[in-house]
Design a protein around this motif. Sequence first.
Motif: not given
Length: 195
Positions: A142, A155-156
């Motif tokens: 991120t 998503s991270a």
Amino acid sequence: MARLTRAESQARTREQLVSTAKRQFLRAGYAATSLEKVAEEAGYSKGAVYSNFRNKNELCLAVLDDIHEQQTTMLTEAITGAADLESMLTAFQAWSERSIGDEAWTALEVEFATNARHDAEVRHQLALRSKAIRDTIAGILTAHAGHLGLTLPMSAEDTATALLSLGIGLGVQRAVDPGVSAVVLTDVIRLFAGR
């Protein structure tokens, strides 16, 4: 020289036991390492081991925590200060080639996880540690994605899970065949980054 407080003395003893256990676990493996051998090599009684760790599983978890912390520090130091994605990936690749697939570390992780399959508490502790590693990777992703203007393809957290899973599998393959290059992990990161 000032005398150590009881807490300082206990912390030093614990640190020495973890250091000794780490050498033994990495050299001989989980099953072949006994608490008696750790105590003897460290210069303590078996009682000193039990006053710091409930059992061999707890000692091994402390050793794995030490290894993970060391590797996280090495990786963070390697990629910190990288001006762009390519220099960061070059630093990551160098860390990967040195670390992923280390035969002793990989064997210990696999042996301990396999041994723990029937122990719900140890499995729980391993799951907590795995989540912490994934969270660390997600945080790094991120921070660097934002800094480098990259958009992750998922998503991270999911990206971190995928990369950790690939890294673990690659580590096992490299432990068996050191000729397998860790570059595949760096190339997957390039794909995720759209490069």
